[in-house]
Design an enzyme around this catalytic site. Sequence first.
Site, PDB file in Angstrom:
ATOM      1  CG  ASP A  33      53.031   8.882  88.733  1.00 46.22           C
ATOM      2  OD1 ASP A  33      54.178   9.341  88.325  1.00 46.22           O
ATOM      3  OD2 ASP A  33      52.623   7.782  88.618  1.00 46.22           O
ATOM      4  CG  MET A 135      55.125   0.312  91.826  1.00 44.75           C
ATOM      5  SD  MET A 135      54.993   1.798  90.794  1.00 44.75           S
ATOM      6  CE  MET A 135      55.613   2.949  91.984  1.00 44.75           C
TER       7      MET A 135
END
Length: 218
Positions: A33, A135
């Site tokens: 990430d 997401m």
Amino acid sequence: MKIAPSILSADFARLSDEIGVIEEGGAEWVHVDVMDGHFVPNITIGPLIVDAARRSTNLPLDVHLMIKNPDHYVEAFVKAGADIVTVHQEACTHLHRTIQKIHELGAKAGVALNPGTSLETIRDVLPYLDLLLVMSVNPGFGGQSYIEASTAKLGRARAMLDEVGSDAELEVDGGVGVSNVEEIVNAGASVVVAGSAVYGHPDGAAAGVRAIRSASGA
Ligand code: DX5
Ligand code: ZN
């Protein structure tokens, strides 16, 4: 079903070991990430850490760019060892061109959608994608709660991918754990990202990976 643990929840003082542990647990990918403090309200890591992760494992590095102007950085991440580079639809002015650039650099291309972004915004690039990331939290942090509406969105995403005959991976990211992974996989996800559910497992990250796989029913 593939499991892509997010190293955001790992202990960075022992990153190489923390990657080895998820590999031992049977993870297929390593989810990395990247956050720039502008696209999301957090700053994490850059190409330097992707390079370190690259030297720690042979597993595919699934690099999630939560950054503004990703076009400026894609080459650096691919050179550092990223196998899959995922950009946010919301951060790209010329998304089709960005996807082309990732492919020209020799990596696989993914597009991520925030919970508030419609699947319709990426319908026209579906044929070019290797991965679609839905997401299931608002990006920026690990350990958040799964947004329940994400399951229906995953089902719609699967239907869209099937409609165009795409063989892209459908990835879900955020708040995934043993309590919701089965419904998520049943909705059509082929890759699940998990950070806190893996690295926060009481018996260690390898057990965390195994627990998600056994709970998935896949
Ligand atoms: C959030 C990141 C996610 C997050 C997942 O912005 O994209 O990958 O690290 O962590 P958990 O599984 O703890 O929600
Ligand atoms: Zn992510």
